[in-house]
Structure formats: structure tokens, C-alpha cells
Motif scaffolding. Structure first.
Motif, PDB file in Angstrom:
ATOM      1  N   TYR A 105       0.817  -1.222   0.000  1.00  0.00           N
ATOM      2  CA  TYR A 105       0.000   0.000   0.000  1.00  0.00           C
ATOM      3  C   TYR A 105       0.854   1.277   0.000  1.00  0.00           C
ATOM      4  O   TYR A 105       0.381   2.325  -0.424  1.00  0.00           O
ATOM      5  CB  TYR A 105      -0.999  -0.028   1.158  1.00  0.00           C
ATOM      6  N   LYS A 106       2.087   1.162   0.457  1.00  0.00           N
ATOM      7  CA  LYS A 106       2.971   2.356   0.415  1.00  0.00           C
ATOM      8  C   LYS A 106       3.258   2.702  -1.049  1.00  0.00           C
ATOM      9  O   LYS A 106       3.146   3.853  -1.467  1.00  0.00           O
ATOM     10  CB  LYS A 106       4.276   2.018   1.173  1.00  0.00           C
ATOM     11  N   LYS A 107       3.586   1.647  -1.816  1.00  0.00           N
ATOM     12  CA  LYS A 107       3.858   1.850  -3.254  1.00  0.00           C
ATOM     13  C   LYS A 107       2.599   2.410  -3.944  1.00  0.00           C
ATOM     14  O   LYS A 107       2.679   3.313  -4.769  1.00  0.00           O
ATOM     15  CB  LYS A 107       4.255   0.487  -3.843  1.00  0.00           C
ATOM     16  N   ILE A 108       1.453   1.842  -3.575  1.00  0.00           N
ATOM     17  CA  ILE A 108       0.197   2.298  -4.180  1.00  0.00           C
ATOM     18  C   ILE A 108      -0.037   3.773  -3.845  1.00  0.00           C
ATOM     19  O   ILE A 108      -0.362   4.587  -4.714  1.00  0.00           O
ATOM     20  CB  ILE A 108      -0.970   1.409  -3.691  1.00  0.00           C
ATOM     21  N   TYR A 109       0.160   4.121  -2.563  1.00  0.00           N
ATOM     22  CA  TYR A 109      -0.058   5.502  -2.111  1.00  0.00           C
ATOM     23  C   TYR A 109       0.826   6.466  -2.903  1.00  0.00           C
ATOM     24  O   TYR A 109       0.361   7.499  -3.385  1.00  0.00           O
ATOM     25  CB  TYR A 109       0.249   5.599  -0.612  1.00  0.00           C
ATOM     26  N   ASP A 110       2.075   6.091  -3.061  1.00  0.00           N
ATOM     27  CA  ASP A 110       3.020   6.977  -3.746  1.00  0.00           C
ATOM     28  C   ASP A 110       2.611   7.260  -5.195  1.00  0.00           C
ATOM     29  O   ASP A 110       2.964   8.297  -5.746  1.00  0.00           O
ATOM     30  CB  ASP A 110       4.429   6.354  -3.734  1.00  0.00           C
ATOM     31  N   ASN A 111       1.876   6.318  -5.787  1.00  0.00           N
ATOM     32  CA  ASN A 111       1.478   6.492  -7.192  1.00  0.00           C
ATOM     33  C   ASN A 111       0.067   7.047  -7.374  1.00  0.00           C
ATOM     34  O   ASN A 111      -0.446   7.071  -8.479  1.00  0.00           O
ATOM     35  CB  ASN A 111       1.583   5.155  -7.930  1.00  0.00           C
ATOM     36  N   MET A 112      -0.565   7.456  -6.259  1.00  0.00           N
ATOM     37  CA  MET A 112      -1.941   7.972  -6.375  1.00  0.00           C
ATOM     38  C   MET A 112      -2.000   9.494  -6.265  1.00  0.00           C
ATOM     39  O   MET A 112      -1.062  10.130  -5.812  1.00  0.00           O
ATOM     40  CB  MET A 112      -2.827   7.344  -5.269  1.00  0.00           C
TER      41      MET A 112
END
Ligand code: NAI
Length: 480
Positions: free
Chosen positions: A430-437
Motif C-alpha cells: 500500500y505504500k507503493k500504491i499511495y506513492d502512485n496515487m
């Protein structure tokens, strides 16, 4: 050798007959269907439905004592026991539209049995049908009998999709209803002997026909009612600061209530619950019992309320509009471990968001793009007709894209809606996802699968059904 034929090679007919073939090597089982593509799929490496453990069984038995065929009449004529497992959709027009069961497919199967039979038959209702259907079927068969004897049995199926094979191997109970005549009881015994190949005797319950038919509707109504009960509580939890998981845990510890089926969610789906409750409501109304009908109707109303409430949470949290915003939809199937999308809450949630002009990027582990596009453009209740009778070419939705991984779906998105409890969604990065949102980044968890605390630490604004609200959401209107 006893010969069994099952009319209807769907989610029920396929797995139940595969298990009968596996457990009863001395019985020859033919599963027949009018859908050529469905039968072709059953005979291929890509089965038409996904169900854990099913493929192995089909591979083991197919061509030995398990056959899939479109030669409906031939196999019906040869069989001793005929299971009827065809669709019983909700009627869309005429008397009882929107509630009553449409028995068109059942009746045409019964008439075909009467036409082609040359020997005595046991006809088993496997489909879920209104109480007293057996009486109607009996009339069709006996008025066209040409001296052939028919015994009608009710043997409703209680398997749950996603765990169908497990449920069939170790059923809580097998229910067989029959006439209380000598012939009826002999037929009950014959079917009991089939199941006795692997089901312990004390788990095979025999009743009269009407009790068996009604028990299936009652069981589904009770199950759906539990979900609507906990979902109703989830709304109250959000309003008061209670946590629905804690409440459900405490309530479920009461041995009279029990812990199962108490997970709050965006709502129940699947081909059966709504259809069967509507059917029950209609039967109550026809029997002059409006209070009983209204009682059960409420289970569906709360389910609809829960789906609307979820959409409203999404829209209101995102500054009251999702127009032009990319929203990632994680999960489209009505529950995990199945590719079935019939009545999935994802359809209503997606339609609600599309109504507010969102751009949806959808990812599911088992559901194809074609199915999703078809579901989002289909009319209510059309999904429950044989595949070849469903609208062939759906209008492709420009606002919808279907992708094959969660990271792609969430890339550049403003928000994420988790609509199926696939295990994969618990362990995404979810950290990776957050960074790309886009920021602020929202997660709306309709299945309570994410760790809310951890996601908030990353920076997400998180809404999780029935859980204490994020401070961002506290002042937002919550009513559906
Ligand atoms: P389905 O739609 O997957 O399968 C039904 C099949 O019957 C279709 O492939 C259709 O082409 C075929 N069919 C219809 N009319 C026919 C005819 N006259 N001759 C030959 N084939 C015909 O439906 P599903 O899910 O298997 O459900 C069947 C019944 O079982 C329904 O009454 C449902 O309520 C009940 N049921 C479903 C459960 C589930 O989890 N899906 C669980 C328990 C009961």
C-alpha cells in the motif's frame, strides 16, 4: 448401472454432478445443457466456472463416468434419475414481475422429459423453486405420461460458491423431500442411496415435498438476514464510534447466535439470496401474509441501503463529486474464490459511481473484462437467463477500463474501493500504491480487509465499513 442425467450445467449442476461421479464410480453421470458454449467449456481445459478443487475432479472423472453433452433428449431418455438444475430467475414482466420466480426453463425441461421418456423416472428438483412447484411439475409429467411413472423429489442444494467442493464433500445436511406414498418413499430411498456413498446417514434428512422446497428458501432468507442485521449495525457503529468487528465478535460468542456470517460488508450478492427472498415475499403475499412478506422484504431493503450508503460515502468524502476522477475498483466477483458476478454489490457500486461520472479502473482475479462490461450494461435480472439468451453484444462503457493487476488499477487514482475480499488485497504494497496515487488518497474498504491503522499511517484517508470514522469523514453526510 444406475444412470443419472442432470439438466443444467451451471454452478450447481456442474460441481454436484462431478462430486457424485467421483464418489459413486458405479453410477454414470451425464450433465446436459442447451448452451453449446458452456458444454464445450466443460469438455475443455478451461472450465466455464472457477471453483477451488473442481478442475481436478472433472479431469479425474470426465470420459469415465462423467459426461458433458448437448444431447439433452438422449441422456434424459436413458436416465433413471434426472436432476433438474436450470435457472429459476426472477420474473421481469407479467404477474409477479420483480418478485415471483420465472419457471419457464423448469417447465420446458419438464415437458421435454415427458416427451422423450420411455421408462419410469425419478425427477429431482435441484433448482431452488417456489413451494408447491413439485405439484405443478407432477401435473405436467402425469398428464403427458403415456403410462410412464414419475416420482418427483425435492433435493435443494445448499453449497456455497467458493467452497462448493468442500461443501459437497462434507455437507451439513442433504435434504430429500418426497411424497408420503409407497412410490414416493421408494424414490426417496433410491436418492438416499446415491448420497449414502459418502454422506453419513444422520446427515441425510428426509421430509415431505413442501417442507424441503420451503427449507431452501428459508435457509437463504435466514443467511441473508444475518448479513443485513450486521450491516444495519455497521451504520449504527459508524454513527456512534463503536467498531462492528468488535460488536460482531462479542455477539457471535453467544452460542445461540454463533460466529459465522457476521462480517459487515458493502452488501450481499450472488445469484440466490435476493432472488430467493423476493420469491419468498411473493409466496407470502399470495398466501395472504403481508406482515410476513414485509418482514423479509426488509432484508433486501437494508442490503440496497448498504450499497447506496457506500457510494454516498465515496462521493461525499471526495468533495461531493467523483466526476472525471479515476477510482480503482479492487474486486468485482460477489465474493472471493469465485468468478461469479451475479448480483455482485460491485455492479451497484460501480453504476452509482458511473452515475456521478467517475472513471473506473477495475481489477479482479477471476472476472473477465467481457463479463464486467456485460454486467455493467445489463438490465436488472437479465443475468439470470441461460448465457446464450443474454444480450449478446453489450455496449462498451467508455468510463470503464479493466486491468490485470492492482497496481495498474490504482496508478494515478484518487480513490480505491475494495469490493471483494480476495486475500491478495490484504497483502498489497500500500505504500507503493499511495506513492502512485493522487492526493489526498482515499481507500474505501467495503470488505474490511485492510489494516486501517497502517494505511492511515501511510497517509491514506480510510473508510472501512462499520469502523470508527477517519476524522476527514466525521463531518460528511452519511445518509443514503
Ligand atoms: P446457472 O445459470 O449457472 O446454470 C443453469 C444452466 O441451466 C444454464 O447453463 C442454462 O443454459 C441451463 N438451462 C436452462 N434451461 C435449460 C433447459 N431447458 N435444458 C437444458 N439446460 C437448460 O445456474 P446455477 O447457479 O447453477 O443455479 C441453478 C439453480 O440452482 C437455480 O435455481 C439456483 O437458484 C439454484 N442454486 C444455486 C446455487 C448457487 O450457488 N449458484 C446454490 C444453490 C441453489
Amino acid at each position: 448401472m444406475v444412470k443419472i442425467c442432470c439438466i443444467g450445467a451451471g454452478y450447481v449442476g456442474g460441481p454436484t454432478m462431478a462430486v457424485i461421479a467421483l464418489k459413486c464410480p458405479a453410477i454414470e453421470v451425464a450433465v446436459v445443457d442447451i448452451s453449446v458454449s458452456r458444454i464445450a467449456a466443460w469438455n475443455s481445459d478451461q472450465l466455464p466456472i472457477y471453483e477451488p478443487g473442481l478442475e481436478e475432479i472433472v479431469k479425474q472423472c470426465r470420459g469415465k463416468n462423467l459426461f458433458f453433452s448437448t444431447a439433452v433428449e438422449k441422456h434424459v431418455a436413458e436416465a433413471d434419475i434426472i436432476f433438474v438444475s436450470v435457472n429459476t430467475p426472477t420474473k421481469t414482466r407479467g404477474l409477479g414481475a420483480g418478485k415471483a420466480a420465472d419457471l419457464t426453463y423448469w417447465e420446458s425441461a419438464a415437458r421435454m422429459i415427458a416427451d422423450v421418456s420411455k421408462s419410469n423416472k425419478i425427477v429431482v428438483e435441484k433448482s431452488t423453486v417456489p413451494v408447491k412447484t413439485a405439484e405443478a411439475i407432477e401435473k405436467i409429467l402425469t398428464h403427458n405420461s403415456k403410462g410412464i411413472e414419475y416420482q418427483i423429489l425435492s433435493n435443494p442444494e445448499f453449497l456455497a460458491e467458493g467452497t462448493a467442493i468442500e461443501d459437497l464433500f462434507k455437507p451439513d445436511r442433504v435434504l430429500i423431500g418426497g411424497r408420503e406414498t409407497a412410490g414416493g418413499q421408494k424414490a426417496v430411498q433410491a436418492l438416499k442411496e446415491v448420497y449414502a456413498n459418502w454422506v453419513p446417514e444422520d446427515r441425510i434428512i428426509t421430509t415431505n415435498l413442501w417442507s424441503a422446497e420451503l427449507s431452501k428458501l428459508a435457509a437463504n432468507a435466514f443467511l441473508a438476514q444475518r448479513i443485513s442485521s450486521v450491516n444495519a449495525m455497521s451504520a449504527l457503529c459508524e454513527a456512534t464510534g463503536a467498531d462492528v468487528s468488535q460488536v460482531a465478535h462479542a455477539v457471535g460468542k453467544d452460542s445461540r447466535i454463533g460466529p459465522k456470517f457476521l462480517n459487515a460488508s458493502v452488501g450481499f450478492g450472488g445469484s440466490c439470496f435476493q432472488k430467493d427472498i423476493l420469491n419468498l415475499v411473493y409466496i407470502c403475499e399470495c398466501n395472504g401474509l403481508p406482515e410476513v412478506a414485509n418482514y423479509w422484504k426488509q432484508v433486501i431493503k437494508v442490503n440496497d441501503y448498504q450499497k447506496n450508503r457506500f457510494v454516498n460515502r465515496v462521493v461525499s468524502s471526495m468533495f461531493n463529486t467523483v466526476s472525471g476522477k479515476k477510482i480503482a475498483i479492487l474486486g468485482f466477483a460477489f465474493k472471493k474464490d469465485t468468478g461469479d458476478t451475479r448480483e455482485t454489490p460491485a455492479i451497484d457500486v460501480c453504476k452509482g459511481l458511473l452515475g456521478d461520472k467517475a472513471q473506473l479502473s477495475i481489477y479482479d482475479l477471476q472476472v473477465t473484462e467481457e463479463q464486467i462490461q456485460r454486467d455493467l450494461s445489463m438490465n436488472k435480472f437479465d443475468w439470470d437467463h441461460p448465457i446464450h439468451l443474454q444480450p449478446a453484444s453489450s455496449i462498451e462503457m467508455k468510463q470503464v477500463s479493466v486491468v490485470c493487476d492492482a497496481y495498474e488499477a490504482t496508478k494515478g487514482a484518487h480513490g480505491i474501493c475494495i469490493l471483494t475480499e480476495w486475500d491478495e488485497f490484504k497483502t498489497l504494497d500500500y505504500k507503493k500504491i499511495y506513492d502512485n496515487m493522487q492526493k489526498p488518497a482515499f481507500v474505501f474498504d467495503g470488505r474490511n480487509v485492510v489494516n486501517v491503522g497502517e494505511l492511515r499511517k501511510i497517509g491514506f484517508i480510510v473508510y472501512s465499513i462499520g469502523k470508527p470514522l477517519d476524522s476527514w469523514l466525521k463531518d460528511m453526510p452519511a445518509v443514503a
